[in-house]
Scaffold this motif. Sequence first.
Motif, mmCIF file in Angstrom:
data_model
loop_
_atom_site.group_PDB
_atom_site.id
_atom_site.type_symbol
_atom_site.label_atom_id
_atom_site.label_comp_id
_atom_site.label_asym_id
_atom_site.label_seq_id
_atom_site.Cartn_x
_atom_site.Cartn_y
_atom_site.Cartn_z
ATOM 1 N N CYS A 12 -39.555 -12.816 21.675
ATOM 2 C CA CYS A 12 -38.923 -13.335 22.890
ATOM 3 C C CYS A 12 -39.054 -14.851 22.970
ATOM 4 O O CYS A 12 -38.089 -15.539 23.324
ATOM 5 C CB CYS A 12 -39.545 -12.700 24.131
ATOM 6 N N ALA A 15 -36.645 -16.346 20.447
ATOM 7 C CA ALA A 15 -35.261 -16.157 20.894
ATOM 8 C C ALA A 15 -34.930 -17.105 22.034
ATOM 9 O O ALA A 15 -33.869 -17.752 22.042
ATOM 10 C CB ALA A 15 -35.040 -14.712 21.328
ATOM 11 N N TYR A 16 -35.822 -17.216 23.002
ATOM 12 C CA TYR A 16 -35.600 -18.090 24.157
ATOM 13 C C TYR A 16 -35.406 -19.537 23.716
ATOM 14 O O TYR A 16 -34.429 -20.186 24.098
ATOM 15 C CB TYR A 16 -36.778 -17.972 25.123
ATOM 16 N N GLU A 19 -32.214 -20.289 21.527
ATOM 17 C CA GLU A 19 -30.942 -20.333 22.255
ATOM 18 C C GLU A 19 -30.572 -21.768 22.622
ATOM 19 O O GLU A 19 -29.401 -22.130 22.603
ATOM 20 C CB GLU A 19 -31.001 -19.468 23.513
ATOM 21 N N HIS A 52 -27.465 -16.380 27.733
ATOM 22 C CA HIS A 52 -28.347 -15.477 26.992
ATOM 23 C C HIS A 52 -29.788 -15.960 27.080
ATOM 24 O O HIS A 52 -30.718 -15.159 27.239
ATOM 25 C CB HIS A 52 -27.905 -15.357 25.530
ATOM 26 N N ARG A 53 -29.985 -17.257 27.014
ATOM 27 C CA ARG A 53 -31.317 -17.836 27.146
ATOM 28 C C ARG A 53 -31.925 -17.417 28.488
ATOM 29 O O ARG A 53 -33.087 -17.037 28.565
ATOM 30 C CB ARG A 53 -31.233 -19.359 27.018
ATOM 31 N N SER A 55 -31.177 -14.793 30.228
ATOM 32 C CA SER A 55 -31.467 -13.343 30.169
ATOM 33 C C SER A 55 -32.795 -13.081 29.463
ATOM 34 O O SER A 55 -33.596 -12.238 29.908
ATOM 35 C CB SER A 55 -30.350 -12.607 29.428
ATOM 36 N N VAL A 56 -33.036 -13.794 28.368
ATOM 37 C CA VAL A 56 -34.300 -13.642 27.645
ATOM 38 C C VAL A 56 -35.457 -14.102 28.532
ATOM 39 O O VAL A 56 -36.505 -13.457 28.589
ATOM 40 C CB VAL A 56 -34.282 -14.416 26.308
ATOM 41 N N ARG A 57 -35.235 -15.186 29.269
ATOM 42 C CA ARG A 57 -36.291 -15.695 30.156
ATOM 43 C C ARG A 57 -36.636 -14.672 31.238
ATOM 44 O O ARG A 57 -37.806 -14.508 31.607
ATOM 45 C CB ARG A 57 -35.867 -17.021 30.791
#
Length: 85
Positions: A12, A15-16, A19, A52-53, A55-57
């Motif tokens: 995570c 990914a964060y 992005e 998307h960033r 959403s990951v957060r």
Amino acid sequence: MQSKAIPASSSCCVAYSAESAAAFAYVGHAGSVDDSTEKAALAQIEVDEWEHRESVRAIMREYDIPVSRFLELRFFVIGKMIGAS
């Protein structure tokens, strides 16, 4: 042979932060094209990356996963360098 799994929290964090690198790279890419349709498509991809960033957060907040300052800096630099090239 055993695989080495990356903990979900690490995934995570990567990914964060990644992005933002992708979004900055798309900003640079959009600046390098002349076609307005292509430029608009790239701008939409940038927006998608930022969404998307976020959403990951949200997932990270739900599981109390902190943002990595190291990864944020690392991917900021990577994204800006790609965007400038």
